[in-house]
Scaffold this motif. Structure first.
Motif, mmCIF file in Angstrom:
data_model
loop_
_atom_site.group_PDB
_atom_site.id
_atom_site.type_symbol
_atom_site.label_atom_id
_atom_site.label_comp_id
_atom_site.label_asym_id
_atom_site.label_seq_id
_atom_site.Cartn_x
_atom_site.Cartn_y
_atom_site.Cartn_z
ATOM 1 N N ARG A 1 1.886 6.353 -7.440
ATOM 2 C CA ARG A 1 0.681 7.165 -7.594
ATOM 3 C C ARG A 1 0.935 8.663 -7.317
ATOM 4 O O ARG A 1 0.553 9.559 -8.450
ATOM 5 C CB ARG A 1 -0.422 6.766 -6.862
ATOM 6 C CG ARG A 1 -1.614 7.509 -7.103
ATOM 7 C CD ARG A 1 -2.099 7.654 -8.689
ATOM 8 N NE ARG A 1 -3.406 8.192 -8.870
ATOM 9 C CZ ARG A 1 -4.531 7.742 -8.841
ATOM 10 N NH1 ARG A 1 -4.794 6.412 -8.381
ATOM 11 N NH2 ARG A 1 -5.587 8.406 -9.262
ATOM 12 N N GLN B 1 -8.346 -10.514 -3.029
ATOM 13 C CA GLN B 1 -8.408 -9.765 -4.245
ATOM 14 C C GLN B 1 -7.361 -10.018 -5.442
ATOM 15 O O GLN B 1 -7.486 -10.460 -6.614
ATOM 16 C CB GLN B 1 -8.376 -8.217 -3.923
ATOM 17 C CG GLN B 1 -8.755 -7.382 -4.990
ATOM 18 C CD GLN B 1 -8.924 -5.905 -4.691
ATOM 19 O OE1 GLN B 1 -9.015 -5.529 -3.558
ATOM 20 N NE2 GLN B 1 -8.940 -5.178 -5.878
ATOM 21 N N ALA C 1 2.509 1.709 -3.657
ATOM 22 C CA ALA C 1 1.431 1.904 -4.307
ATOM 23 C C ALA C 1 1.169 3.531 -4.179
ATOM 24 O O ALA C 1 1.162 4.151 -5.440
ATOM 25 C CB ALA C 1 0.334 1.127 -4.215
ATOM 26 N N LEU C 2 1.038 4.075 -2.923
ATOM 27 C CA LEU C 2 0.735 5.476 -2.853
ATOM 28 C C LEU C 2 1.875 6.138 -3.355
ATOM 29 O O LEU C 2 1.856 7.234 -4.043
ATOM 30 C CB LEU C 2 0.480 5.585 -1.406
ATOM 31 C CG LEU C 2 0.193 7.082 -0.994
ATOM 32 C CD1 LEU C 2 -1.046 7.698 -1.883
ATOM 33 C CD2 LEU C 2 0.311 7.349 0.441
ATOM 34 N N ILE D 1 -1.822 2.687 -11.287
ATOM 35 C CA ILE D 1 -0.232 3.100 -10.864
ATOM 36 C C ILE D 1 0.729 2.097 -11.911
ATOM 37 O O ILE D 1 0.238 1.288 -12.458
ATOM 38 C CB ILE D 1 0.261 2.683 -9.615
ATOM 39 C CG1 ILE D 1 -0.186 0.893 -9.447
ATOM 40 C CG2 ILE D 1 -0.454 3.232 -8.583
ATOM 41 C CD1 ILE D 1 0.553 0.597 -8.055
ATOM 42 N N ILE E 1 0.418 -5.813 -4.631
ATOM 43 C CA ILE E 1 0.394 -4.554 -5.043
ATOM 44 C C ILE E 1 -0.176 -4.337 -6.203
ATOM 45 O O ILE E 1 -0.844 -3.130 -6.504
ATOM 46 C CB ILE E 1 1.935 -4.001 -5.097
ATOM 47 C CG1 ILE E 1 2.198 -2.503 -4.937
ATOM 48 C CG2 ILE E 1 2.723 -4.479 -6.274
ATOM 49 C CD1 ILE E 1 3.737 -2.064 -5.171
ATOM 50 N N LYS E 2 -0.346 -5.415 -7.140
ATOM 51 C CA LYS E 2 -1.071 -5.233 -8.338
ATOM 52 C C LYS E 2 -2.522 -4.890 -8.122
ATOM 53 O O LYS E 2 -3.234 -4.529 -9.344
ATOM 54 C CB LYS E 2 -0.868 -6.665 -9.202
ATOM 55 C CG LYS E 2 0.734 -6.736 -9.605
ATOM 56 C CD LYS E 2 0.735 -8.119 -10.361
ATOM 57 C CE LYS E 2 2.339 -8.249 -10.765
ATOM 58 N NZ LYS E 2 2.584 -9.405 -11.748
ATOM 59 N N ILE E 3 -3.244 -5.238 -7.165
ATOM 60 C CA ILE E 3 -4.612 -4.856 -7.013
ATOM 61 C C ILE E 3 -4.784 -3.192 -6.890
ATOM 62 O O ILE E 3 -5.999 -2.949 -7.201
ATOM 63 C CB ILE E 3 -5.122 -5.379 -5.635
ATOM 64 C CG1 ILE E 3 -4.645 -4.563 -4.207
ATOM 65 C CG2 ILE E 3 -4.859 -6.961 -5.594
ATOM 66 C CD1 ILE E 3 -5.266 -5.036 -2.898
ATOM 67 N N PHE E 4 -3.827 -2.357 -6.712
ATOM 68 C CA PHE E 4 -3.900 -0.875 -6.627
ATOM 69 C C PHE E 4 -4.114 -0.456 -8.046
ATOM 70 O O PHE E 4 -3.310 -0.396 -8.930
ATOM 71 C CB PHE E 4 -2.758 -0.253 -5.912
ATOM 72 C CG PHE E 4 -2.712 -0.454 -4.436
ATOM 73 C CD1 PHE E 4 -3.635 0.060 -3.532
ATOM 74 C CD2 PHE E 4 -2.121 -1.695 -4.017
ATOM 75 C CE1 PHE E 4 -3.745 -0.216 -2.128
ATOM 76 C CE2 PHE E 4 -1.874 -1.806 -2.598
ATOM 77 C CZ PHE E 4 -2.815 -1.200 -1.897
ATOM 78 N N GLU F 1 0.905 -1.098 0.080
ATOM 79 C CA GLU F 1 0.151 0.037 0.119
ATOM 80 C C GLU F 1 0.826 1.364 0.005
ATOM 81 O O GLU F 1 0.502 2.082 -0.684
ATOM 82 C CB GLU F 1 -0.943 -0.097 1.186
ATOM 83 C CG GLU F 1 -1.946 1.332 1.347
ATOM 84 C CD GLU F 1 -2.955 1.143 2.500
ATOM 85 O OE1 GLU F 1 -3.867 0.271 2.279
ATOM 86 O OE2 GLU F 1 -2.487 1.723 3.504
ATOM 87 N N MET G 1 -7.185 -8.122 0.866
ATOM 88 C CA MET G 1 -6.402 -7.698 -0.043
ATOM 89 C C MET G 1 -5.528 -8.833 -0.994
ATOM 90 O O MET G 1 -5.535 -9.207 -2.267
ATOM 91 C CB MET G 1 -5.097 -6.832 0.444
ATOM 92 C CG MET G 1 -5.762 -5.470 0.937
ATOM 93 S SD MET G 1 -4.394 -4.552 1.991
ATOM 94 C CE MET G 1 -3.001 -4.177 0.853
#
Length: 296
Positions: free
Chosen positions: A196, A269, A192-193, A290, A284-287, A189, A266
């Motif tokens: 982004r 998912q 990923a942030l 990005i 991390i690929k769920i976000f 998370e 998570m």
């Protein structure tokens, strides 16, 4: 008397553990469902067997390093399983991450057959298993330790004795998996942030790994993301399973685990999105939205 040790399951952890045993002077007996993996190991010393039963008949200590309770059941009680072939007083060492009550019940089942048991989940990753520096969380009877302790010490840098019967070791491993899963999810998370928001991923990694926000999981798993290498050292579905066990254990005593629940969702998912067998850093690929690093 020299203890004869056998190991079933030459995966990422099991192969390293078998190497550590061989390095310590054991003529390691091995079995894997992939016959070529066992044969390859035995070429450098040891013996490959054609079934768990055949291996067990030759051993004083059988170490099982398979994925889960179902595979452990198959190793012990399936066709050509090792339980019926094990000598009275020999020891079965169970290294899988399982529901603690299942491990308690297994100890009783094996005791009825005259077989000793050590609940012995493991941690540390493939590299530490290969170097003999992994951690073993163990619990079992003094009689089981009297036979198997030298074998445990040959495989691990730290062998924790957590009780004189099965259960405590698996409970500690489950709590470890709670932290590991939550840390991986939080690391993903955070990375990923940062991506982004336009931060250079390599720079973010460098700063965080030298700051208070670092964790072993951030440092280890986000390196996989930077390398765009999702080769499964520990797959997404491992944490679908393990965090599921965490939640089941807590649910039985009505204990709330909000962070574990979120992390489990998570990984669920990520699994259903097609990343089940990729490295767990693939969570991390769920976000959305990005652009992850690509392989050079």
């Amino acid at each position: 008397m020299t203890v004869i040790a056998g190991l079933i399951g030459l995966g990422a952890m099991g192969s390293g553990m078998a190497q550590s045993l061989r390095r310590s002077g054991y003529e390691v007996q091995v079995f894997d469902v992939r016959a070529e993996a066992a044969a390859t190991f035995a070429r450098d010393g040891g013996k490959a067997w054609e079934s768990p039963a055949a291996l067990a008949a030759a051993c004083d200590v059988v170490v099982s390093v398979v994925v889960n309770a179902a595979q452990t059941e198959a190793v012990l009680f399936g066709p050509e399983g090792c339980a019926a072939a094990m000598k009275p007083g020999s020891v079965f060492v169970m290294c899988s991450t399982v529901e603690p009550n299942w491990s308690v019940a297994l100890e009783k089942r094996l005791a009825a057959m005259g077989i000793l048991y050590i609940d012995a989940p493991i941690s540390g990753g493939a590299a530490k298993a290969a170097s003999g520096q992994m951690t073993m969380m163990t619990s079992g009877s003094p009689a089981a330790y009297a036979v198997a302790e030298p074998v445990l010490n040959a495989m691990a840098g730290k062998v924790y004795k957590l009780g004189d019967q099965a259960g405590p070791a698996s409970k500690v491993k489950i709590i470890n998996q709670l932290l590991a899963g939550v840390h991986i999810a939080a690391a993903a998370e955070a990375m990923a942030l940062g991506i982004r928001e336009g931060v250079d991923p390599a720079a973010l990694y460098e700063v965080i790994t030298h700051s208070a926000g670092n964790s072993w999981m951030f440092e280890n798993r986000m390196a996989h993301v930077l390398a765009a290498d999702y080769t499964p050292l520990s797959a997404v579905d491992i944490f679908v399973k393990d965090l599921g066990i965490v939640l089941d254990m807590a649910r039985s005593s009505k204990f709330p685990l909000p962070l574990s629940s979120t992390a489990h969702q998570m990984f669920m998912q990520a699994s259903t999105a097609g990343f089940a067998r990729e490295d767990d850093s693939a969570v991390i690929k769920i976000f959305p939205g990005i652009e992850l690093p690509k392989k050079p």
